[in-house]
Design an enzyme around this catalytic site. Structure first.
Site, mmCIF file in Angstrom:
data_model
loop_
_atom_site.group_PDB
_atom_site.id
_atom_site.type_symbol
_atom_site.label_atom_id
_atom_site.label_comp_id
_atom_site.label_asym_id
_atom_site.label_seq_id
_atom_site.Cartn_x
_atom_site.Cartn_y
_atom_site.Cartn_z
ATOM 1 C CB SER B 140 -28.265 20.558 10.222
ATOM 2 O OG SER B 140 -27.849 19.784 11.303
ATOM 3 C CG ASP B 314 -20.259 21.204 9.712
ATOM 4 O OD1 ASP B 314 -20.152 20.662 10.837
ATOM 5 O OD2 ASP B 314 -21.317 21.190 9.062
ATOM 6 C CG HIS B 347 -23.423 21.997 11.996
ATOM 7 N ND1 HIS B 347 -23.489 21.285 10.812
ATOM 8 C CD2 HIS B 347 -24.659 21.928 12.532
ATOM 9 C CE1 HIS B 347 -24.711 20.803 10.663
ATOM 10 N NE2 HIS B 347 -25.447 21.178 11.683
#
Lengths: 373, 373
Positions: B140, B314, B347
């Site tokens: 991320s 995601d 995610h």
């Protein structure tokens, strides 16, 4: 229109002495067979089409869809728009006085469901002397009402047009609603829903709620196309338009400016308790619930003919959700038309012009009109 | 570790007299060639792996990934975790005293960027006597730092492992950040970012921010699988588990209970100014920005070898965003491995166990290890 009631609600409560604001367009034919009820979603009202005299910007929320010569043609159909109970555009809602105790309802306004709204709409039709609808139509939450009509009053509705809707909310849908509600309820100006007495409005919460809503109405693609990573400074011609301001609170990106504007505007006119009520009605809608989760079983009661429309980029009520309804109707050998429109606008597409979308609805209503002409 | 500074920041400001909290795992080899830097995302710290003595529940945030015999094997690698500047887990941040004026920074903490964090991490490596990293790794926002390392210090990093990341935020990503920030900033307890002086914490805003975050971390599918439309009453064995309570403010659905719990927990330990700073760093990251938006041109500076990993469900940083990076690297004929993992978790998957994901990372680090063994 005033109703004495009492209207029995799904919660077990009832409401008496209530008003339903409504508008009509076109002319009811002699057979009273050309009436179409248009149901609204969260942020809309009975003012579906047209403009009010002397108010050029008072266009109805579905004016591109409803009017003379438009897909839902008011030269042929008698169209009715109703503001739902608990809303804040004219019908009885949380900001009104409870005749039972003389106090503003506020948070004490009874929780209303899609089914309750349909019951209230049916009572309005009774008062208007309309037994059977040529069609009931709605988008999003309005589509849920249209679907519910076919289950609650199967013999009073010949066609249902259900646009960008779903048979119930997903966990993610409920999650977004819940965040919006928490933003409102935890705003210190909410005062447990009795803010009217304090002369304040929980605008902070309403702004956040609206910002979240707007994100879910648009597709990722249309957001990127419309705003992308464009900086506000670029739009204002400042500092070469490529430099950040390096601030966490200023508006840096155009998308921020857009969302803040939408939030501010909304907080000026929308009622906080109405927001809670309407999102809860969305959460609760689930016709399959008392049928062991089997939508096919639930929809066996429907006898209407259906048009369903969904939009490919709608991630709030995705085409898959509309297809669940289509499948459940087909399982019952119902007459169903279905169109999946490749529009880029996400959930918002149901309110926007798209020639394919408008064409599908127009054709469908031409077919409906043939049944009584 | 204390740094005198000044560290020049991208905003034009600089920071002096700051601390970076860090942890290391494993042993630096004699050639100092086996160091791997692990960069953290929004809600994490330098505590990447292991547990603190006597604190059984103090597991590092990537303990499934990093440790003896794990995919990033601390029997082979010397792993470094650093808490970023502006964060709230030990490094200098908004809750600390500004040595320049003796006041708590609060909202006056300088705005920091991914590039600034990388510079600070490089200064830490200097202090540790590490010239070159065997690898830099992150998921991320951590992946953005890993990518930025290869651009800012191409000769100091041999491999970059970029997981569930993106070359910049989309308008929708920025929009979610902005809503969270507005919730915090408009909380009356925020006091313009100087709430420390008032002895309060803008918990309402932090709760909303975290709830929004959680929705974007999970996939629609995993939310439905985990929570669906299950009612809290069903879980508690009340009223047949099928009846609504008909309340807009009580918890009705399990998903609501989950989100409120996550929000409450977060508001107890996370700093509001840190939330603003870190989301802004996310918004700003865009290496292609000064290259006419051409990512291929921007990544020409990278000489490292890459592993990119994305997760099919995601929707925050979708596989398409990782593929943009892969393509830009391939345009420059760089050595790139790419894995798209069909995990259901959205995610969040980058933090979770998945045999395919763990296997890919393990294999990659085995290859990295061969280079110095």
């Amino acid at each position: 229109m005033q109703f004495a009631g009492p209207l029995a609600l799904r919660s077990g409560a009832s409401i008496s002495g209530y008003t339903l604001a409504y508008e009509t367009y076109g002319t009811l034919n002699a057979e009273r067979s050309n009436a179409v009820l248009v149901c609204h979603a969260l942020n809309a009202s009975h003012h579906v089409a047209g403009v009010y005299e002397g108010q050029a910007r008072s266009e109805g929320w579905w004016d591109n869809m409803v009017g003379p010569g438009k897909p839902l043609d008011t030269d042929r159909f008698f169209v009715i728009g109703v503001n739902n109970l608990g809303s804040c555009f004219g019908s009885t809602g949380p900001m009104h006085v409870n005749p039972a105790n003389g106090r503003v309802y506020g948070a004490d306004f009874p929780v209303v469901t899609v089914e309750d709204w349909v019951d209230a709409q049916a009572a309005l039709l009774d008062a208007l002397g309309i037994r059977t609808l040529a069609a009931v139509m709605g988008g999003s939450l309005g589509g849920m009402q249209a679907l519910s009509w076919t289950l609650q009053y199967p013999d009073r509705v010949r066609h249902a047009v259900v646009v960008a809707s779903a048979p119930n909310l997903t966990a993610e849908n409920i999650a977004f609603n819940e965040v919006a509600r928490r933003a409102i309820v935890t705003d210190p100006d909410f005062h447990g829903g009795h803010f009217y007495e304090y002369g304040v409005i929980p605008k902070r919460g309403l702004r956040i709620a609206r910002m979240i809503g707007h994100i879910t109405y648009l597709s990722d693609d249309v957001m990127n196309a419309k705003f992308g990573r464009i900086l506000r400074s670029a739009v204002e011609g400042e500092v070469a338009g490529l430099d950040y301001r390096y601030s966490t609170q200023d508006i840096e990106f155009q998308i921020e400016s857009y969302l803040r504007y939408q939030g501010d505007k909304f907080s000026e006119y929308f009622d906080a308790n109405t927001y809670l009520l309407i999102t809860r009605a969305l959460d609760y809608f689930d016709p399959a619930r008392h049928h062991g989760g089997q939508l096919s079983t639930a929809l066996a009661q429907a006898t209407a003919k259906f048009l369903l429309v969904s939009f490919k980029t709608d991630w709030r009520f995705s085409p898959a959700r509309s297809r669940e309804i289509v499948k459940a109707l087909l399982d019952n050998r119902r007459n169903v038309s279905y169109a999946e429109i490749d529009a880029p606008h996400g959930h918002d597409a149901f309110l926007l012009d798209d020639v394919r979308y408008m064409g599908v609805v127009r054709s469908y209503f031409e077919r409906v009109a043939k049944e009584f002409q």
